[in-house]
Design a protein around this motif. Sequence first.
Motif, PDB file in Angstrom:
ATOM      1  N   GLN A  17       0.834  -1.205   0.000  1.00  0.00           N
ATOM      2  CA  GLN A  17       0.000   0.000   0.000  1.00  0.00           C
ATOM      3  C   GLN A  17       0.872   1.260   0.000  1.00  0.00           C
ATOM      4  N   GLU A  18       1.922   1.267   0.809  1.00  0.00           N
ATOM      5  CA  GLU A  18       2.823   2.428   0.847  1.00  0.00           C
ATOM      6  C   GLU A  18       3.552   2.586  -0.469  1.00  0.00           C
ATOM      7  N   LEU A  19       3.962   1.472  -1.066  1.00  0.00           N
ATOM      8  CA  LEU A  19       4.626   1.507  -2.366  1.00  0.00           C
ATOM      9  C   LEU A  19       3.702   2.089  -3.426  1.00  0.00           C
ATOM     10  N   GLU A  20       2.461   1.657  -3.419  1.00  0.00           N
ATOM     11  CA  GLU A  20       1.479   2.188  -4.378  1.00  0.00           C
ATOM     12  C   GLU A  20       1.255   3.681  -4.165  1.00  0.00           C
ATOM     13  N   ARG A  21       1.162   4.101  -2.898  1.00  0.00           N
ATOM     14  CA  ARG A  21       0.962   5.524  -2.600  1.00  0.00           C
ATOM     15  C   ARG A  21       2.133   6.343  -3.129  1.00  0.00           C
ATOM     16  N   LEU A  22       3.341   5.873  -2.874  1.00  0.00           N
ATOM     17  CA  LEU A  22       4.534   6.587  -3.340  1.00  0.00           C
ATOM     18  C   LEU A  22       4.603   6.614  -4.868  1.00  0.00           C
ATOM     19  N   ARG A  23       4.283   5.492  -5.487  1.00  0.00           N
ATOM     20  CA  ARG A  23       4.311   5.440  -6.959  1.00  0.00           C
ATOM     21  C   ARG A  23       3.242   6.339  -7.573  1.00  0.00           C
ATOM     22  N   ASP A  24       2.077   6.414  -6.945  1.00  0.00           N
ATOM     23  CA  ASP A  24       1.046   7.335  -7.425  1.00  0.00           C
ATOM     24  C   ASP A  24       1.541   8.773  -7.350  1.00  0.00           C
ATOM     25  N   SER A  25       2.229   9.096  -6.268  1.00  0.00           N
ATOM     26  CA  SER A  25       2.795  10.436  -6.119  1.00  0.00           C
ATOM     27  C   SER A  25       3.826  10.711  -7.211  1.00  0.00           C
ATOM     28  N   ILE A  26       4.683   9.744  -7.469  1.00  0.00           N
ATOM     29  CA  ILE A  26       5.689   9.883  -8.531  1.00  0.00           C
ATOM     30  C   ILE A  26       5.011  10.089  -9.881  1.00  0.00           C
ATOM     31  N   ASP A  27       3.963   9.314 -10.157  1.00  0.00           N
ATOM     32  CA  ASP A  27       3.240   9.459 -11.422  1.00  0.00           C
ATOM     33  C   ASP A  27       2.646  10.860 -11.565  1.00  0.00           C
ATOM     34  N   ASN A  28       2.096  11.388 -10.478  1.00  0.00           N
ATOM     35  CA  ASN A  28       1.541  12.748 -10.509  1.00  0.00           C
ATOM     36  C   ASN A  28       2.632  13.783 -10.761  1.00  0.00           C
ATOM     37  N   ILE A  29       3.766  13.607 -10.126  1.00  0.00           N
ATOM     38  CA  ILE A  29       4.880  14.532 -10.323  1.00  0.00           C
ATOM     39  C   ILE A  29       5.377  14.460 -11.767  1.00  0.00           C
ATOM     40  N   ASP A  30       5.498  13.248 -12.305  1.00  0.00           N
ATOM     41  CA  ASP A  30       5.922  13.090 -13.704  1.00  0.00           C
ATOM     42  C   ASP A  30       4.971  13.816 -14.647  1.00  0.00           C
ATOM     43  N   ALA A  31       3.674  13.695 -14.399  1.00  0.00           N
ATOM     44  CA  ALA A  31       2.696  14.382 -15.237  1.00  0.00           C
ATOM     45  C   ALA A  31       2.874  15.899 -15.136  1.00  0.00           C
TER      46      ALA A  31
END
Length: 115
Positions: A17-31
């Motif tokens: 769950q924490e990994l997914e949260r962090l990856r979602d944040s990274i995806d938002n930053i990339d966008a």
Amino acid sequence: MTTSNTGTGDVDPEVRQELERLRDSIDNIDAAVVHLLAERFKATQQVGRLKAVHQLPPADPTREARQIARLRRLAENAKLDPAFAEKFLNFIIAEVIRHHERIAEDTANGQQAAD
């Protein structure tokens, strides 16, 4: 906790769950980075057209040096490796100059430069 190189191994649900949260944040930053770069290139295209119309050179080494120094300071303040920031900006500058050269060539040939 067990991990897998393929990402399919058994992982503690809280870790996943924490990994997914962090990856979602990274995806938002990339966008956001992509959208900011698009806005930056829209502005540099306008600069390129202005330079072409007034027959100014595509590159401005003095401005580029100031921008690199400025970005290095910003990177240091943000705890980002200044050398990385400089490499990143140099890559962008090279692309901008390439665009400006194309715009200048199109303008000299009486063509409207494509965005």
